[in-house]
Enzyme design. Structure first.
Site, PDB file in Angstrom:
ATOM      1  N   ARG A   1       0.954  -1.056   0.056  1.00 50.30           N
ATOM      2  CA  ARG A   1       0.034  -0.122  -0.088  1.00 50.30           C
ATOM      3  C   ARG A   1       0.760   1.115   0.067  1.00 50.30           C
ATOM      4  O   ARG A   1       1.805   1.365   0.870  1.00 50.30           O
ATOM      5  CB  ARG A   1      -0.951   0.056   1.210  1.00 50.30           C
ATOM      6  CG  ARG A   1      -1.686   1.315   1.605  1.00 50.30           C
ATOM      7  CD  ARG A   1      -2.917   1.422   0.626  1.00 50.30           C
ATOM      8  NE  ARG A   1      -3.584   2.733   0.741  1.00 50.30           N
ATOM      9  CZ  ARG A   1      -4.636   3.229  -0.106  1.00 50.30           C
ATOM     10  NH1 ARG A   1      -4.710   2.717  -1.222  1.00 50.30           N
ATOM     11  NH2 ARG A   1      -5.189   4.303   0.167  1.00 50.30           N
TER      12      ARG A   1
ATOM     13  N   HIS B   1       0.271   4.719   0.742  1.00 47.51           N
ATOM     14  CA  HIS B   1      -0.862   5.604   1.480  1.00 47.51           C
ATOM     15  C   HIS B   1      -0.356   7.239   1.493  1.00 47.51           C
ATOM     16  O   HIS B   1       0.607   7.362   2.145  1.00 47.51           O
ATOM     17  CB  HIS B   1      -1.050   5.243   2.936  1.00 47.51           C
ATOM     18  CG  HIS B   1      -2.314   5.826   3.548  1.00 47.51           C
ATOM     19  ND1 HIS B   1      -3.744   5.012   3.213  1.00 47.51           N
ATOM     20  CD2 HIS B   1      -2.317   6.806   4.209  1.00 47.51           C
ATOM     21  CE1 HIS B   1      -4.339   5.818   3.797  1.00 47.51           C
ATOM     22  NE2 HIS B   1      -3.757   6.768   4.417  1.00 47.51           N
ATOM     23  N   SER B   2      -1.158   7.794   1.161  1.00 52.10           N
ATOM     24  CA  SER B   2      -0.854   9.468   1.237  1.00 52.10           C
ATOM     25  C   SER B   2      -1.362   9.891   2.408  1.00 52.10           C
ATOM     26  O   SER B   2      -2.533   9.716   2.954  1.00 52.10           O
ATOM     27  CB  SER B   2      -1.568  10.226   0.008  1.00 52.10           C
ATOM     28  OG  SER B   2      -1.050   9.703  -1.189  1.00 52.10           O
TER      29      SER B   2
ATOM     30  N   ARG C   1      -3.975  15.267  -1.610  1.00 47.85           N
ATOM     31  CA  ARG C   1      -3.494  14.971  -2.950  1.00 47.85           C
ATOM     32  C   ARG C   1      -2.349  15.814  -3.381  1.00 47.85           C
ATOM     33  O   ARG C   1      -2.297  16.324  -4.551  1.00 47.85           O
ATOM     34  CB  ARG C   1      -4.594  15.073  -4.062  1.00 47.85           C
ATOM     35  CG  ARG C   1      -5.723  13.853  -3.846  1.00 47.85           C
ATOM     36  CD  ARG C   1      -6.637  13.641  -5.052  1.00 47.85           C
ATOM     37  NE  ARG C   1      -7.315  14.978  -5.552  1.00 47.85           N
ATOM     38  CZ  ARG C   1      -8.308  15.431  -5.023  1.00 47.85           C
ATOM     39  NH1 ARG C   1      -9.012  14.752  -4.080  1.00 47.85           N
ATOM     40  NH2 ARG C   1      -8.929  16.582  -5.527  1.00 47.85           N
TER      41      ARG C   1
ATOM     42  N   CYS D   1      -9.734   7.728   4.170  1.00 48.73           N
ATOM     43  CA  CYS D   1      -8.410   7.460   4.343  1.00 48.73           C
ATOM     44  C   CYS D   1      -8.053   6.385   5.645  1.00 48.73           C
ATOM     45  O   CYS D   1      -7.068   5.657   5.501  1.00 48.73           O
ATOM     46  CB  CYS D   1      -7.932   8.729   4.313  1.00 48.73           C
ATOM     47  SG  CYS D   1      -7.865   9.779   2.924  1.00 48.73           S
TER      48      CYS D   1
ATOM     49  N   ARG E   1       0.490  14.984  -6.504  1.00 51.78           N
ATOM     50  CA  ARG E   1       1.334  13.984  -5.565  1.00 51.78           C
ATOM     51  C   ARG E   1       2.489  13.653  -6.394  1.00 51.78           C
ATOM     52  O   ARG E   1       2.494  13.224  -7.876  1.00 51.78           O
ATOM     53  CB  ARG E   1       0.507  12.797  -5.196  1.00 51.78           C
ATOM     54  CG  ARG E   1      -0.239  13.134  -3.991  1.00 51.78           C
ATOM     55  CD  ARG E   1      -1.334  12.019  -3.621  1.00 51.78           C
ATOM     56  NE  ARG E   1      -1.960  11.590  -4.653  1.00 51.78           N
ATOM     57  CZ  ARG E   1      -3.008  10.601  -4.489  1.00 51.78           C
ATOM     58  NH1 ARG E   1      -3.197   9.906  -3.202  1.00 51.78           N
ATOM     59  NH2 ARG E   1      -3.932  10.568  -5.468  1.00 51.78           N
TER      60      ARG E   1
ATOM     61  N   ASP F   1      -4.370  16.626  -8.979  1.00 49.51           N
ATOM     62  CA  ASP F   1      -3.471  15.851  -8.224  1.00 49.51           C
ATOM     63  C   ASP F   1      -2.154  15.949  -8.413  1.00 49.51           C
ATOM     64  O   ASP F   1      -1.761  15.926  -9.589  1.00 49.51           O
ATOM     65  CB  ASP F   1      -3.990  14.356  -8.513  1.00 49.51           C
ATOM     66  CG  ASP F   1      -3.416  13.238  -7.739  1.00 49.51           C
ATOM     67  OD1 ASP F   1      -2.247  13.598  -6.901  1.00 49.51           O
ATOM     68  OD2 ASP F   1      -3.809  12.140  -7.512  1.00 49.51           O
TER      69      ASP F   1
ATOM     70  N   LYS G   1      -2.150   6.093  -9.644  1.00 46.92           N
ATOM     71  CA  LYS G   1      -0.876   5.822  -9.021  1.00 46.92           C
ATOM     72  C   LYS G   1      -0.411   4.511  -9.612  1.00 46.92           C
ATOM     73  O   LYS G   1       1.039   4.500  -9.612  1.00 46.92           O
ATOM     74  CB  LYS G   1      -1.623   5.105  -7.640  1.00 46.92           C
ATOM     75  CG  LYS G   1      -0.590   4.851  -6.573  1.00 46.92           C
ATOM     76  CD  LYS G   1      -1.050   4.475  -5.092  1.00 46.92           C
ATOM     77  CE  LYS G   1      -1.840   5.713  -4.489  1.00 46.92           C
ATOM     78  NZ  LYS G   1      -2.366   5.343  -3.334  1.00 46.92           N
TER      79      LYS G   1
ATOM     80  N   THR H   1     -14.568  17.476  -4.615  1.00 45.99           N
ATOM     81  CA  THR H   1     -13.156  17.552  -4.359  1.00 45.99           C
ATOM     82  C   THR H   1     -12.278  17.987  -5.404  1.00 45.99           C
ATOM     83  O   THR H   1     -11.231  18.872  -5.208  1.00 45.99           O
ATOM     84  CB  THR H   1     -12.832  16.152  -3.731  1.00 45.99           C
ATOM     85  OG1 THR H   1     -11.321  16.255  -3.180  1.00 45.99           O
ATOM     86  CG2 THR H   1     -12.878  14.923  -4.826  1.00 45.99           C
TER      87      THR H   1
END
Length: 272
Positions: free
Chosen positions: A118, A120-121, A165, A136, A199, A197, A226, A185
């Site tokens: 995973r 995970h942010s 994000r 989350c 990231r 996004d 991702k 969002t």
């Protein structure tokens, strides 16, 4: 790297193999050399035994702290000046300027066969406060439960600089107010002039190369972007695994926006 630690402690940790530096391909490089590959390098501190009790999940993993060398280089001179001037009380300001990611390892990486992963942010409101505006927190706990309970084992990479994000907690708070006024969002990000996004998964990719190499792994995610971002950084054998958890009335609109944006979610996943 990590020159704001006592130099003798730093050298001891390096000699013990507890403090090392890797390049973008996950290969170990000289911790004292100037990073190549355009300056990209990741520093890794660990393993550190870490007992975890998160919700109903109770387990033990090996924790690694990770920070990019380019970020450390910005604070090394300040650290040296603070030490020289006796300004130890200001080290909290120095530490707060770095995004330190974490790796939680379950099992023995040398024996992994298609481990469960995973990426995970970070989400302060969900992971720490238990907010139900997103999924989350349950995703984090659920991922740890699945990884530590998996016969193969695996790892969770916690990306500290990914709040909202990638827009940060302050801007995320503003997007919440815009969402309460009717935007979803992604619309809220655009209203603020921010990307949908932003990231960066470069650090995560380097860590996956280091721990897994170019071997297959299963990635707990509903987000095809991702998978694409990690694949673009040389990780060729990723099998996405759906991770549906924490769906409720208070976050269904948020999850519906994710589905429309491209996340692999269907009506049944959202309770429709």
């Amino acid at each position: 790297m990590f020159t704001y630690l006592d130099p003798n402690v730093r050298r001891t940790l390096i000699e013990q193999g507890k403090l090392l530096r890797i390049d973008q391909h996950g290969a170990r490089i000289d911790p004292d050399a100037t990073p190549t590959d355009g300056g990209f390098a990741v520093n890794l501190l660990g393993p550190i035994p870490l007992p975890i009790h998160l919700g109903v999940v109770q387990t033990q993993v090996q924790w690694y702290a990770s920070v990019r060398s380019t970020e450390l280089s910005k604070v090394e001179e300040l650290a040296s000046a603070l030490r020289t001037q006796g300004g130890a009380s200001l080290f909290s300001l120095l530490a707060s300027s770095m995004a330190v990611n974490s790796v939680l390892v379950a099992g023995n990486p040398s024996t992994w066969q298609n481990p469960l992963v995973r990426v995970h942010s970070s989400c302060l409101t969900g992971d720490v406060f238990g907010s139900e505006r997103c999924e989350c927190g349950p995703q984090l706990a659920g991922a740890l439960d699945r990884i530590t309970g998996d016969a193969t084992g695996g790892m969770l990479i916690y990306m500290a600089g990914h709040e909202g994000r990638g827009i940060g907690l302050w801007a995320k708070a503003a997007t919440y107010l815009l969402q309460d006024a009717g935007e979803n969002t992604y619309q809220a990000n655009r209203t603020l002039g921010l990307p949908d996004d932003s990231r960066d998964f470069s650090d995560a990719a380097a860590l996956l190369h280091h721990f897994i190499g170019n071997a297959p792994f299963r990635l707990l995610t509903n987000n095809p972007k991702k998978v694409q971002d990690l694949s673009a950084r040389g990780l060729e054998f990723i099998t996405p695994v759906k991770h549906i958890v924490g769906v409720g009335a208070r976050n269904r609109r948020y999850l519906e926006a994710k589905r429309q944006w491209g996340h692999h979610l269907d009506e049944n996943d959202l309770g429709g």
